[in-house]
Each structure stands twice: as C-alpha cells, then as structure tokens.
Motif scaffolding. Structure first.
Motif, mmCIF file in Angstrom:
data_model
loop_
_atom_site.group_PDB
_atom_site.id
_atom_site.type_symbol
_atom_site.label_atom_id
_atom_site.label_comp_id
_atom_site.label_asym_id
_atom_site.label_seq_id
_atom_site.Cartn_x
_atom_site.Cartn_y
_atom_site.Cartn_z
ATOM 1 N N ASP A 64 1.097 -1.111 0.200
ATOM 2 C CA ASP A 64 -0.252 0.108 0.329
ATOM 3 C C ASP A 64 1.098 1.394 -0.265
ATOM 4 O OD1 ASP A 64 -2.320 -1.798 -0.365
ATOM 5 O OD2 ASP A 64 -2.039 -0.757 2.285
ATOM 6 N N PRO A 65 0.482 2.472 -0.775
ATOM 7 C CA PRO A 65 -0.481 2.110 -1.167
ATOM 8 C C PRO A 65 -0.735 2.805 -3.106
ATOM 9 C CG PRO A 65 0.584 4.820 -0.859
ATOM 10 C CD PRO A 65 1.297 3.407 -0.577
ATOM 11 N N TYR A 66 0.410 1.625 -3.706
ATOM 12 C CA TYR A 66 -0.261 1.467 -5.274
ATOM 13 C C TYR A 66 -0.667 -0.182 -5.037
ATOM 14 C CZ TYR A 66 3.958 2.833 -3.654
ATOM 15 O OH TYR A 66 5.502 4.307 -2.447
ATOM 16 N N TYR A 67 -1.881 1.304 -6.053
ATOM 17 C CA TYR A 67 -2.830 0.213 -6.647
ATOM 18 C C TYR A 67 -2.541 -1.036 -7.982
ATOM 19 C CZ TYR A 67 -5.774 3.762 -4.560
ATOM 20 O OH TYR A 67 -6.556 4.061 -3.959
ATOM 21 N N TRP A 68 -3.196 -1.582 -8.403
ATOM 22 C CA TRP A 68 -2.809 -2.203 -9.548
ATOM 23 C C TRP A 68 -2.792 -2.425 -10.157
ATOM 24 C CZ3 TRP A 68 -5.922 -4.400 -13.456
ATOM 25 C CH2 TRP A 68 -5.668 -5.792 -14.206
ATOM 26 N N TRP A 69 -2.725 -1.154 -10.992
ATOM 27 C CA TRP A 69 -2.760 -1.161 -12.544
ATOM 28 C C TRP A 69 -0.743 -0.367 -12.267
ATOM 29 C CZ3 TRP A 69 -0.214 3.374 -14.450
ATOM 30 C CH2 TRP A 69 0.055 4.575 -13.106
ATOM 31 N N GLU A 70 -0.885 -0.050 -10.925
ATOM 32 C CA GLU A 70 0.523 0.460 -11.023
ATOM 33 C C GLU A 70 1.466 -0.434 -11.044
ATOM 34 O OE1 GLU A 70 3.333 3.738 -8.645
ATOM 35 O OE2 GLU A 70 1.177 3.670 -8.368
ATOM 36 N N ALA A 71 1.304 -1.852 -10.213
ATOM 37 C CA ALA A 71 2.242 -2.972 -10.453
ATOM 38 C C ALA A 71 2.412 -3.549 -12.185
ATOM 39 C CB ALA A 71 1.334 -3.935 -9.503
ATOM 40 N N GLY A 72 1.188 -2.893 -12.691
ATOM 41 C CA GLY A 72 1.311 -3.406 -13.557
ATOM 42 C C GLY A 72 1.722 -3.082 -14.434
#
Length: 452
Positions: A64-72
């Motif tokens: 957190d706080p990194y969202y799913w899209w940024e993981a991609g």
C-alpha cells in the motif's frame, strides 16, 4: 512456479552489503559497469516495495498505497530492466506476477479487481504483456495463456467497450457504472487502446489493428483531446455528460508518451508519412516536459502536488521515448539527449533514504529531494535503462524474432466478466475474430554465500 531461491538471496545479499558501502547511485554512461551497478541498485529498491512473495499477500501486488494498475506498470519496468541490462535476476518473479493476475478469462480482469478496475488499469497490464511478446520474454507453458494472447484479449475487451452513445465514440475511464469517473472519457484509456492497437498491428502484420488505432486517434482529435494546430498536445479528458465539450486540459507525460510512441509504431509498420510527421510533432511538443533537457512532471512536480499515481508517470514516458528512438531514426539525437541528461539527474536523485540510494522525484535538484516511493524508483529505473535504447534490438515482431502466439478472438471466447456498456454478442465475437488472425567484491560474495 519454482524459483532459484538461493540465487535470488545471494544476489540480494550482495546488493545489500554493496549498497551499505555506497552513498548514492554513481553513473558514468561511458562505463557500462557503472550503469549495470546503478540500475541493479535502483531495481533492488523498486522490488523492496513488492509484497507478493510474503505470506498471505497477493502475487503480483506491491505494498500500500500502490494500486493494481501501477503494479502492471512496475512489471513493465522490470521487463525493460531485464531486456536492456541483460539481467535475469527477477525474471521468474516477473513471469509469475504477469500470469497470476490474468483473471479467469485471461484478459486481466482478475476477481480481486473485478468491481473497481478501469480501462486504463487493464491496459497497463496488457502493455506489459505486449512488451513480453515484443522482447521475446520466456514464453509461458503451453497450458498457460501466451503473452500475445493476453495483449490481444486486453485489446478486444477494451475495443468492445467503445461507446457510441455519447460523444460519437470513445472509451469511458471506468468499466463499471458504479465507479466514480464512469462519465469521464480520458486520454489514458483511449490513448492506451490506440497504443496497444498500434503495437499489435506491427507485431502481427494485421491491418485491422492499424485501422482501429486510426479510429481512436481520429476520435481523440474530434473531441479535442489531441490538438494538431501549433502544438501537438494531449489533454487529460472530457465529460461525456455534455457531449465531451468540457475539456480538462492537464497534460501528463504518460498520455503524451502513449500517443507519441503509438505514432512511432504505426510509422514503423506502415511507412506512412502521416504517422512519421505526427511522431515528430508529438516529440517536438514534448519539450514542455523538460527543464533544461531534464524530464519532469510539469503539471504537478514544481507545486509538489503529484499524487501516488502521478509520481510514476515519468516511468512510462521514459519507456515510450526509448522505443520511439528505436523505431524512428530521425528522433534519436533529440531523444537520447533528453534521456542521457535525465538519467544523470535521476542518478543524483537516487542518493536518499537509509540505504543511500533511494530515488526522489526531482531530477534537476542535484541530489535527493526527500521524496520516495514505488513511482520514484520506477521512473529512475526506466530512464536509466533506456540509455541503452540504441544498443539493444527494437521490439520484435512475429516475423523477425517474436515467438509469442495468440488468437484474434482472445478474450471473447467465453462469457464476459465485464459489465455495461460491454455486451458481447455472436456478431461481436465474429467481429473481434477479424481483428487479427493472429548485479561486489569477492569477500562480500563469500560472506553472502556463507550466510546462505
């Protein structure tokens, strides 16, 4: 999937002990070993945010706080690290993450994101899959979805959401009506569709993708998300409630990069002077994102208002600059001047934190500005590795080295996991099917070995 755990522990131990002897990331672009060491430290810092190997945490996801899209987006950065630096330390982890998050329909709409996912979120995982295909990353097992297939599935499911009920077309920001932003048609969603289509056209040789890319581009011009007068700018988005007449005129690096590199892909594929001219014009207008040849996020960085997402935008723009230089020779001098100057600035910024090589957001500060996070590490890593853009092959295609296979109807073979406005009919499946037929010292090393 099995990992060589001892190898990874050994490398990480070396990096940890090595980093304790350094106070910053040292960079000399005339010395490849310097670049190898610098990028290895920054990549290690990026992976510090990864929680997917921890007990009870989700594979593919960051803290957190990194969202799913940024993981991609982050896995795309790690693919670039592997390819440009020829360092496979993290390859097993990258592959595991990209495959774990595909979802039951193999279209990057996984159940853990299926009520909150937006078109742009899905697209950044699709772009990572497309990168894997174009860079000839190790293919999945035969019983797993292939990289090209995943990119095609993302394209197909996004294209099927093309919304002609307002503004004559375009993608909405959100997939699901109950999510805030559903009425917003933004450049990142539409630009990503254009971008993926352009890459698929070049990889597969299927003109239907190029036609889709042109359709999206023309719509963005029609609603003034793209300007083609004195400057070629890309604005943030439009409101579908007023027929897309209200324009939010923020300019973000990643939107500019999606369009710039999409045009470059299309020029490289078609040889069309139209896409050649557009590539050069978008590159020229990209000067708005540089302060004395050093890249910055113009809309928020000077005001120190960049949010968590926006701190990663320079990563994608750096990536897209590199691939544009690979694909369009006339752009190389200007782009590499920007990339090299920005890389030195980024290396200076990577001098913070308790490890001495945490990266900041401000690359012309002359040191660490006190900012830190996944986005900062991603951006620094991308600009550093892309200094090798002209030393490594351009993205492969299916005819010159790309071995990944796909399916023109990918993502449409089973019932949709997406809700309104997507409605897959038999005719839609048939239409989709037409879209394509297709990184110490020996003592340190010994110490690490003994620890293991």
């Amino acid at each position: 999937m099995r990992f060589n755990t001892n190898k990874l522990l050994f490398v990480n131990c070396i990096l940890s002990l090595y980093s304790s002897l350094t106070s910053a990331v040292y960079l000399d672009l005339d010395n490849y070993e310097s670049l190898q060491n610098a990028t290895a430290l920054v990549a290690y810092g990026l992976m510090d945010y990864y929680t997917g190997l921890q007990y009870g945490k989700t594979i593919g996801m960051f803290s957190d706080p990194y969202y799913w899209w940024e993981a991609g987006g982050a896995w795309g950065c790690m693919l670039d690290y592997w390819f440009f630096m020829e360092n496979d330390t993290y390859n097993d982890i990258i592959k595991q993450a990209l495959l774990y998050q595909v979802g039951t329909a193999n279209d990057y709409v996984p159940l853990n994101q299926s009520t909150t996912e937006g078109n742009d979120d899905q697209a950044f995982w699709g772009i990572a899959a497309m990168m894997a295909a174009e860079r000839n990353f190790t293919n999945p097992a035969e019983d797993e979805p292939q990289w090209l297939y995943l990119a095609q599935a993302v394209f197909n499911t996004m294209a099927l959401r093309w919304d002609t009920d307002s503004c004559g077309g375009g993608l909405r920001w959100q997939i699901f009506q109950w999510n805030s932003g559903y009425d917003y048609k933004n450049s990142v969603s539409n630009g990503a569709l254009f971008h993926i289509a352009a890459r698929l056209a070049r990889y597969t040789g299927n003109d239907s993708y190029a036609e889709w890319a042109e359709k999206v581009y023309d719509w963005m011009v029609d609603v003034d998300l793209i300007t083609q007068d004195q400057y070629y700018f890309v604005y943030d988005g439009v409101d579908s409630n007023d027929n897309c007449t209200t324009i939010t005129k923020y300019q973000w690096t990643y939107n500019q990069g999606l369009i710039l590199s999409g045009c470059a892909y299309l020029y490289n594929y078609t040889g069309s002077e139209l896409w050649h001219t557009r590539t050069k014009n978008f590159l020229s207008s990209s000067s708005v994102f540089f302060n004395d040849t050093i890249l910055y996020e113009a809309a928020c960085q000077n005001q120190e208002t960049c949010n968590t997402d926006q701190r990663s935008f320079k990563a994608y723009f750096s990536r897209f600059l590199g691939v544009t230089a690979q694909l369009v020779p006339e752009t190389r001098d200007n782009i590499m001047k920007w990339i090299d100057a920005s890389a030195y600035g980024a290396a200076e910024s990577c001098s913070g934190g308790t490890d001495g090589h945490t990266c900041g957001i401000n690359w012309f500060y002359g040191g660490w500005d006190g900012k830190y996070g996944l986005g900062e590490q991603m951006a620094a890593l991308e600009i550093l590795v892309n200094t090798r853009a002209l030393d490594r092959p351009a993205p492969y295609t299916s005819s010159n080295g790309g071995s990944s296979t796909g399916d023109g109807a990918a993502g449409t073979e089973t019932s949709a996991t997406n809700l309104s406005p997507l409605n897959i009919t038999a005719g839609s499946r048939a239409g989709a099917g037409i879209i394509t037929a297709v990184i110490g010292i020996s003592i340190v090393a010994c110490a690490c070995w003994l620890v293991i």
